[in-house]
Design a protein around this motif. Structure first.
Motif, PDB file in Angstrom:
ATOM      1  N   LEU A  69       0.833  -1.205   0.000  1.00 39.53           N
ATOM      2  CA  LEU A  69       0.000   0.000   0.000  1.00 39.53           C
ATOM      3  C   LEU A  69       0.865   1.252   0.000  1.00 39.53           C
TER       4      LEU A  69
ATOM      5  N   ARG B 206       0.395 -11.263  -3.640  1.00 39.84           N
ATOM      6  CA  ARG B 206      -0.642 -10.537  -2.928  1.00 39.84           C
ATOM      7  C   ARG B 206      -0.987 -11.186  -1.592  1.00 39.84           C
TER       8      ARG B 206
ATOM      9  N   PHE C  84      -7.598  -5.160   8.415  1.00 32.99           N
ATOM     10  CA  PHE C  84      -7.392  -3.890   9.121  1.00 32.99           C
ATOM     11  C   PHE C  84      -8.110  -3.898  10.467  1.00 32.99           C
TER      12      PHE C  84
ATOM     13  N   TRP D  80     -22.907  -2.644   0.862  1.00 31.69           N
ATOM     14  CA  TRP D  80     -23.951  -2.994  -0.104  1.00 31.69           C
ATOM     15  C   TRP D  80     -23.895  -4.466  -0.491  1.00 31.69           C
TER      16      TRP D  80
ATOM     17  N   PRO E  50     -13.016 -10.388  -3.761  1.00 32.97           N
ATOM     18  CA  PRO E  50     -11.675 -10.545  -4.337  1.00 32.97           C
ATOM     19  C   PRO E  50     -11.631 -11.607  -5.441  1.00 32.97           C
TER      20      PRO E  50
ATOM     21  N   LEU F 148     -12.927 -10.000  -8.518  1.00 33.07           N
ATOM     22  CA  LEU F 148     -11.907  -9.128  -9.095  1.00 33.07           C
ATOM     23  C   LEU F 148     -10.863  -9.946  -9.841  1.00 33.07           C
TER      24      LEU F 148
ATOM     25  N   SER G 269      -8.439 -13.414  -0.856  1.00 36.35           N
ATOM     26  CA  SER G 269      -7.820 -12.470  -1.783  1.00 36.35           C
ATOM     27  C   SER G 269      -6.456 -12.903  -2.301  1.00 36.35           C
TER      28      SER G 269
ATOM     29  N   LEU H  85     -12.221   2.008   2.370  1.00 36.00           N
ATOM     30  CA  LEU H  85     -12.775   1.128   1.333  1.00 36.00           C
ATOM     31  C   LEU H  85     -11.902   1.051   0.076  1.00 36.00           C
TER      32      LEU H  85
ATOM     33  N   ARG I 161      -8.738   1.482   0.007  1.00 36.74           N
ATOM     34  CA  ARG I 161      -7.542   0.736   0.422  1.00 36.74           C
ATOM     35  C   ARG I 161      -7.822  -0.761   0.439  1.00 36.74           C
ATOM     36  N   VAL I 162      -8.989  -1.108   0.960  1.00 36.78           N
ATOM     37  CA  VAL I 162      -9.377  -2.522   0.954  1.00 36.78           C
ATOM     38  C   VAL I 162      -9.438  -3.027  -0.485  1.00 36.78           C
ATOM     39  N   GLY I 163     -10.029  -2.217  -1.356  1.00 34.26           N
ATOM     40  CA  GLY I 163     -10.096  -2.602  -2.766  1.00 34.26           C
ATOM     41  C   GLY I 163      -8.726  -2.916  -3.315  1.00 34.26           C
ATOM     42  N   LYS I 164      -7.747  -2.092  -2.932  1.00 28.73           N
ATOM     43  CA  LYS I 164      -6.386  -2.276  -3.438  1.00 28.73           C
ATOM     44  C   LYS I 164      -5.787  -3.593  -2.934  1.00 28.73           C
ATOM     45  N   VAL I 165      -5.943  -3.860  -1.626  1.00 25.29           N
ATOM     46  CA  VAL I 165      -5.339  -5.101  -1.123  1.00 25.29           C
ATOM     47  C   VAL I 165      -6.101  -6.332  -1.612  1.00 25.29           C
ATOM     48  N   LEU I 166      -7.362  -6.134  -2.050  1.00 22.77           N
ATOM     49  CA  LEU I 166      -8.089  -7.281  -2.602  1.00 22.77           C
ATOM     50  C   LEU I 166      -7.751  -7.482  -4.076  1.00 22.77           C
ATOM     51  N   GLY I 167      -6.919  -6.582  -4.614  1.00 27.13           N
ATOM     52  CA  GLY I 167      -6.428  -6.788  -5.968  1.00 27.13           C
ATOM     53  C   GLY I 167      -7.199  -6.071  -7.054  1.00 27.13           C
ATOM     54  N   ALA I 168      -7.921  -4.984  -6.712  1.00 26.38           N
ATOM     55  CA  ALA I 168      -8.673  -4.262  -7.733  1.00 26.38           C
ATOM     56  C   ALA I 168      -7.757  -3.310  -8.486  1.00 26.38           C
TER      57      ALA I 168
ATOM     58  N   GLN J 222     -11.550  -1.577 -12.033  1.00 24.58           N
ATOM     59  CA  GLN J 222     -12.335  -2.426 -11.136  1.00 24.58           C
ATOM     60  C   GLN J 222     -12.687  -1.687  -9.855  1.00 24.58           C
TER      61      GLN J 222
ATOM     62  N   HIS K  80     -16.424  -1.619  -8.868  1.00 24.38           N
ATOM     63  CA  HIS K  80     -16.861  -2.465  -7.747  1.00 24.38           C
ATOM     64  C   HIS K  80     -16.833  -1.767  -6.405  1.00 24.38           C
ATOM     65  N   ILE K  81     -16.113  -0.652  -6.296  1.00 24.17           N
ATOM     66  CA  ILE K  81     -16.023  -0.006  -4.986  1.00 24.17           C
ATOM     67  C   ILE K  81     -16.499   1.449  -5.017  1.00 24.17           C
TER      68      ILE K  81
END
Lengths: 266, 305
Positions: free
Chosen positions: A72, A86, A91, A99, A109, A112, A160, B195, B197-204, B208, B212-213
């Protein structure tokens, strides 16, 4: 300033088979006179399947370490090598997508990553069962308790990782995942985490400011100093219990207090 | 520290019973901690009664006051007609079928105008929210436009396009686009930073993450913008129809209102106002309210609606 970042095995020869290798990692925030050195020469190796707790007072940069490993953020200097592209990350907040249902969150994940619907359904159900939430896949985050949300977040994090051929997770990064929970829930979830870790066998880097939690969960406890963050000392706490555990906790607390006190003098 | 000691005992007890009882402990804790949703049937019926009866009561009260003001001859008849006269007027246009032409002319314009506004405003809102330079450059302009009454554009639009549909759509767009764009910007600004940041660690990847986010997370704000955008479309359209009247444009509700004014027929004017009000409220209740409610309820935010 030199910046060398190696994020996979092929790019770095320092990583032989360790899950995570940090060598001389430095992180500076800001520029010029206002620059703050968060981390200065952090060396850390985490073996595959090892449970390591990073411990430190506020401002010791333990979250920064985790963010760097998670990709990050980028280090200002030094090398970071991972065996996975990955890692799974969790957190302090569950940060579930409000949603989506619990199951939808775990599937996200996989979606994605382009996994087809039946396969991701199956994998999400499997992971929800692993965290004992098999029955609540259709519920929305606001219908779940804080502890349940955090377990959904764990299932989602486990979903993920992409390096998994057989669904194995090689690295799990956790940033104070239980610190926002009440004491009873935290205690139960610590037990749950250990159970899941034994069942799935990833290397874990667990950031916490709770000495007791670190000693209970970890096989190794790593104490970081504050501003700049450096590794001060490590304790091997694997399989400790009773009197020995209490003694180590006292020892860690004493060292932690020394570290904090040094800031009062400076 | 006494708190410390009690901590020790909890942890120790828990770790000794770990393997045996953790199943039951987890299950029990989940059951105790799960939020209880107040979903009694009586409660829902009471809420429904309140949401239907309260507005009806208010309308009845307003008409009663109106009727008594008229009966007291407080104002002359040509300024305040009887409620019944206005009702007869509405019945008359309904029976002659004229009302459908009026409604069709105005509503289809508003819907087309709103649709164009949607297509223009959505990418504009995304740009405003995600590109700092764009926001710095035209952000204040868009916010300013939102507070500019769109009726102010009617003379300009008529001079640009003459008395055509293009002039009317221009006014509608200038009214609706800023609202929708600003709604989307507000929606994106209010996304909790965790959110993405979570998207990033989930690989978006970026696309995407948007799909998706960002967009689903911004949906409540976006919907609020759409709702306001519809209100502005409808308002602007009425302003345009009222001022830009011409035989080629056909007779919409605004034109009907203008005809009433020219004939000094107050009951016709009030019937026009009533119809305009009904369409505005009708679309809000039939389209936007259920949409908003569904979205908010799915996220556990339905307290307000």
């Amino acid at each position: 300033m030199t910046m060398t970042v190696a994020l996979d095995v092929s790019a770095s020869d320092t990583a032989t088979d360790a899950a995570v290798t940090l060598s001389g990692v430095q992180k500076v925030f800001g520029h010029g006179a206002r620059a703050v050195t968060a981390l200065d020469g952090v060396d850390l190796t985490v073996e595959p399947g090892e449970f390591v707790c990073l411990l430190g007072a506020s401002g010791c940069g333990k979250t920064t370490v985790l963010n760097l490993i998670a990709g990050l953020d980028r280090p200002t200097g030094g090398d970071i090598a991972l065996t996975t592209t990955r890692p799974a990350v969790m957190f302090q907040e569950a940060a579930l997508m409000p949603w989506l249902t619990a199951s939808g969150n775990v599937e996200l994940p996989l979606r994605l990553a382009g996994v087809k619907k039946p396969a991701r359904r199956e994998r999400a159900a499997e992971l929800l069962n692993l965290v004992r939430l098999g029955g609540v896949g259709d519920k929305r985050p606001h219908e779940l308790s804080g502890g349940m949300r955090q377990r959904v977040a764990l299932a989602r994090a486990l979903a993920s990782t992409v390096d998994a051929d057989e669904g194995a997770v090689s690295l799990l990064l956790m940033d104070e995942p239980f610190s926002a929970l009440d004491a009873i829930t935290r205690d139960v979830l610590q037990g749950e985490l250990l159970r899941v870790w034994r069942a799935t066998g990833p290397a874990v880097v667990f950031v916490t400011h709770d000495v007791r939690e670190a000693v209970r969960l970890g096989q190794r406890v790593v104490l970081l100093s504050s501003r700049p963050g450096r590794v001060v000392r490590e304790w091997n706490v694997n399989g400790l219990s009773g009197v020995e555990e209490a003694r180590v906790i006292d020892d860690v607390n004493a060292r932690l207090r020394e570290v904090i006190s040094s800031h009062a003098a400076a | 520290m006494p708190r410390h000691d009690s901590d020790v005992s909890t942890v120790d007890t828990a770790s000794t019973v770990d393997a045996v009882n953790s199943d039951a402990a987890v299950e029990g804790l989940d059951r105790l901690d799960t939020p209880v949703a107040p979903s009694g049937r009586g409660l829902r019926r009471r809420r429904l009664a309140r949401s239907v009866l309260a507005p009806i009561g208010a309308i009845v009260l307003i008409i009663a006051i109106w009727q008594s003001l008229w009966a007291a001859a407080f104002w002359p008849e040509y300024q305040l007609p009887a409620p019944l006269d206005v009702w007869r007027q509405i019945l008359e246009v309904t029976e002659s079928g004229e009302v459908w032409t009026l409604l069709w002319t105005s509503v289809h314009r508003a819907v087309i105008g709103f649709a164009i506004a949607l297509v223009v405003a959505t990418p504009l809102g995304l740009l405003l929210a995600k590109v700092p330079l764009v926001r710095a450059a035209i952000g204040p302009l868009i916010s300013g436009l939102q507070s500019l009454p769109s009726v102010a554009w009617v003379p300009a639009a008529v001079l640009w396009f003459g008395l055509t549909d293009a002039a009317i759509y221009t006014v509608v767009l200038l009214g609706a686009v800023p609202s929708i764009a600003n709604g989307l910007v507000a929606g994106i600004d209010h996304i909790p930073p965790i959110l993405p940041r979570v998207g990033k660690v989930l690989g978006a990847n970026k696309l995407q993450a948007a799909r998706h986010i960002l967009l689903p997370a911004a949906l409540p704000g976006y919907l609020a913008g759409l709702k306001q955008g519809w209100a502005f479309s409808w308002r602007s359209l009425m302003a345009a129809e009222l001022i830009a009247t011409s035989p080629q444009l056909g007779v919409g509700l605004g034109q009907y209102l203008d005809n009433g004014k020219n004939l000094s027929d107050m009951s016709m004017v009030m019937a026009g106002i009533g119809l305009i009000f009904l369409v505005g409220v009708g679309i809000e209740l039939a389209v936007f309210r259920p949409l908003e409610r569904a979205v908010l309820r799915a996220r556990g935010l339905s307290g307000a609606v």
